[in-house]
Design a protein around this motif. Structure first.
Motif, PDB file in Angstrom:
ATOM      1  N   LEU A 105      78.685 -32.792 -49.093  1.00 31.51           N
ATOM      2  CA  LEU A 105      77.942 -32.039 -48.082  1.00 31.51           C
ATOM      3  C   LEU A 105      78.034 -32.708 -46.708  1.00 31.51           C
ATOM      4  O   LEU A 105      78.183 -32.024 -45.689  1.00 31.51           O
ATOM      5  N   MET A 108      81.429 -31.960 -45.301  1.00 37.56           N
ATOM      6  CA  MET A 108      81.515 -30.572 -44.846  1.00 37.56           C
ATOM      7  C   MET A 108      80.767 -30.389 -43.532  1.00 37.56           C
ATOM      8  O   MET A 108      81.226 -29.665 -42.645  1.00 37.56           O
ATOM      9  N   ARG A 109      79.624 -31.020 -43.377  1.00 38.64           N
ATOM     10  CA  ARG A 109      78.877 -30.924 -42.121  1.00 38.64           C
ATOM     11  C   ARG A 109      79.632 -31.590 -40.981  1.00 38.64           C
ATOM     12  O   ARG A 109      79.686 -31.066 -39.865  1.00 38.64           O
ATOM     13  N   VAL A 113      82.358 -27.300 -41.398  1.00 37.93           N
ATOM     14  CA  VAL A 113      82.458 -26.200 -42.356  1.00 37.93           C
ATOM     15  C   VAL A 113      81.077 -25.667 -42.718  1.00 37.93           C
ATOM     16  O   VAL A 113      80.872 -24.465 -42.788  1.00 37.93           O
ATOM     17  N   ALA A 114      80.135 -26.562 -42.932  1.00 36.25           N
ATOM     18  CA  ALA A 114      78.770 -26.172 -43.301  1.00 36.25           C
ATOM     19  C   ALA A 114      77.838 -26.481 -42.132  1.00 36.25           C
ATOM     20  O   ALA A 114      78.026 -27.466 -41.422  1.00 36.25           O
TER      21      ALA A 114
END
Length: 145
Positions: A105, A108-109, A113-114
């Motif tokens: 996570l 991704m951050r 992406v997130a």
């Protein structure tokens, strides 16, 4: 006799096709050169390429360290819980997996992406009109709430 005529006709056609392909290739090359000139201005020397490469390496190291850090922290917390509670190897396994998920996570951050965590979980702020606080209709709506 007719065989020689056919070969000569095919040679002329092949020569015409080759000339057309050469002309098309030249036009495409010129178009590509002009498109490259418009897309990216020439760099100021080899230093520009080095800066881009260094920036890419820095981003790669950052993302990989966030993943590895999440896994290591999860494994460490799991190992401590196993030592304190004596539930070996379950704490280690569970927190190792949680650390992996947290690391993914974070990567991704960081990569965009997130979305990141939201700091404001409350309702969005209200828009105040110029008539608010002057006994207008907005005050009547605010009193009902």
């Amino acid at each position: 006799m007719s065989d020689g005529t056919r070969e000569n006709g095919n040679r002329n056609k092949a020569h015409t096709d080759e000339a057309a392909l050469s002309a098309r290739l030249q036009r495409l090359g010129e178009g590509l050169g002009s498109a490259r000139g418009r897309a990216a201005p020439p760099s100021e020397g080899p230093g520009g390429d080095r800066a881009t490469t260094a920036s890419g390496y820095a981003r790669g190291f950052r993302l990989s360290s966030e993943l590895v850090g999440g896994v290591l922290v999860g494994a460490g917390v799991g190992w401590l819980i196993d030592r304190l509670l004596g539930i070996s190897p379950w704490g280690f396994i569970v927190f190792l997996l949680l650390g992996f998920v947290a690391g993914v996570l974070n990567v991704m951050r960081s990569a965009g992406v997130a979305p990141g965590p939201s700091l404001d979980d409350g309702p969005p702020p209200r828009n105040l009109s110029p008539h608010a606080g002057k006994g207008g209709r907005e005050d009547a709506e605010d009193d009902d709430e």
